[in-house]
Design an enzyme around this catalytic site. Sequence first.
Site: not given
Ligand code: XIL
Length: 458
Positions: A172, A212, A249, A278, A280
């Site tokens: 990020e 990422n 996401h 990741e 969802d």
């Molecule tokens: C999130 C986790 O799911 C949470 O439990 C934590 O509080 C914050 O991080 N992008 C990412 C992940 O790369 O590491 C993040 O995970 C979600 C967004």
Amino acid sequence: MNDVPAHPEHRGHFRPLLGGAVTLAVVVGSVAVATLSTAGTASAAASTLKAGAEATGRYFGAAMGADRLSDSGFLAIASREFDMMTAVNEMKPDATEPYSGQFNFSAGDSIYNWVTSHGMRMRGHTLAWHGQQPNFWRNLSGSSLRSAMLEHINGVLTHYKGKMPYWDVVNEAFAEDGSRRQSNLQATGNDWIEAAFKAARAADPSTKLCYNDYNIENWTYGKTQGVYNMIKDFKSRGVPVDCVGFQTHFTGGSSLPSNFQTTLQNFANLGVDVALTEVDVTNASTSQYAGLTQACMNVSRCVGITTWGIRDSDSWRSSESPLLFDGSGNKKAAYTSVLNALNAGSSTVSTGPSQQPGNPSSSPTSGQQGGSCTATLSAGQQWGDRYNLNVSVSGSDNWTVTMNVPSPERISSVWNVSGTWPSSQVMIGKPNGSGNNFGVTIMTNGNWTWPSVSCSTS
Ligand code: XIL
């Protein structure tokens, strides 16, 4: 480390019925099209996410926290459906190095040990990020923060050396408009990202190094273009980057863009693997889940898909019910749409013939002369845990090629050659009537060094 098949080529890269239909297509043209789709979805269908993904050389992953290690419902689904795992928080900088120079891998290792003892692999996540930093990073800046970041990368990758097929090295680092995100790491100098990748490569040459990010799925979006231009620049200057993770996401107001496959393909064309890391989706929209799965399946360098949790109750955005299983562990409609899209996929993963496996510092053996023949190696297909090499023999039709791989690599299968096996690290090959080209599959077990070969005539 991994639960790897002895003969990976039998794991499902070929689908007998599908293969039959393709043969038919050559013979009878349009009639075969109907046969192809019938065969593709009927008898060859896998019944779990991992089997569906593995049929084309991909993986299907999830994310878990160490708290799930005592959740038998979670673990049962994890081991049945998934073959890759990411730690939700346990391998982040604040978890692995809470105090300067004091590394703590207990939570990460507890996940790693469960995962790998259940035949799954892990994606490492993450080494350098503006979020979830140890407090001592917050008190540093400039060259001392840069040094802390590099020492952190070295410490974590030394601990996990040879154990992870992929690491999210930098997470990020871009703003929505495609410029760099303003962060304490960015303030150490614009070269902080490439410095991180170089340190990672030096610490563990066996792991694929990923950038990422989220909101980089839409090709026309500014952030996507910013990341694309960085990867293009890194590739042109030889900065070691092997993969790009698309967080995917489609929650929190985001949704599947129609051009996602274009984005994946354009990044892949730069010479990197791509993955959905990741996933969802708000209310687990079946069409978006099917679409994102298809986008990956249609790009040969898209190596796998990871959902951020397993059941809705595991999600960081559980109010959006964004995952493939409900809170009781039942499969949702989105599960079926993903499985169907995996089963319909036909593009087998290929990470590109020009890329040498893994460690670029171990240059390929382009043949060693012995007697009056030469054996030349070239890269074949590559997966997360193994690679193929093509061996071409010149100078004689009556050759003996001896191939040695360093332990713990092992030569798991060969074709178009008559092989004898002094050990699983050594293969002595002679012609079997198929000509002077043959192939081998090598399980890396974490080491991607190419074998040495010698050729002699008899
Ligand atoms: C999130 C986790 O799911 C949470 O439990 C934590 O509080 C914050 O991080 N992008 C990412 C992940 O790369 O590491 C993040 O995970 C979600 C967004």
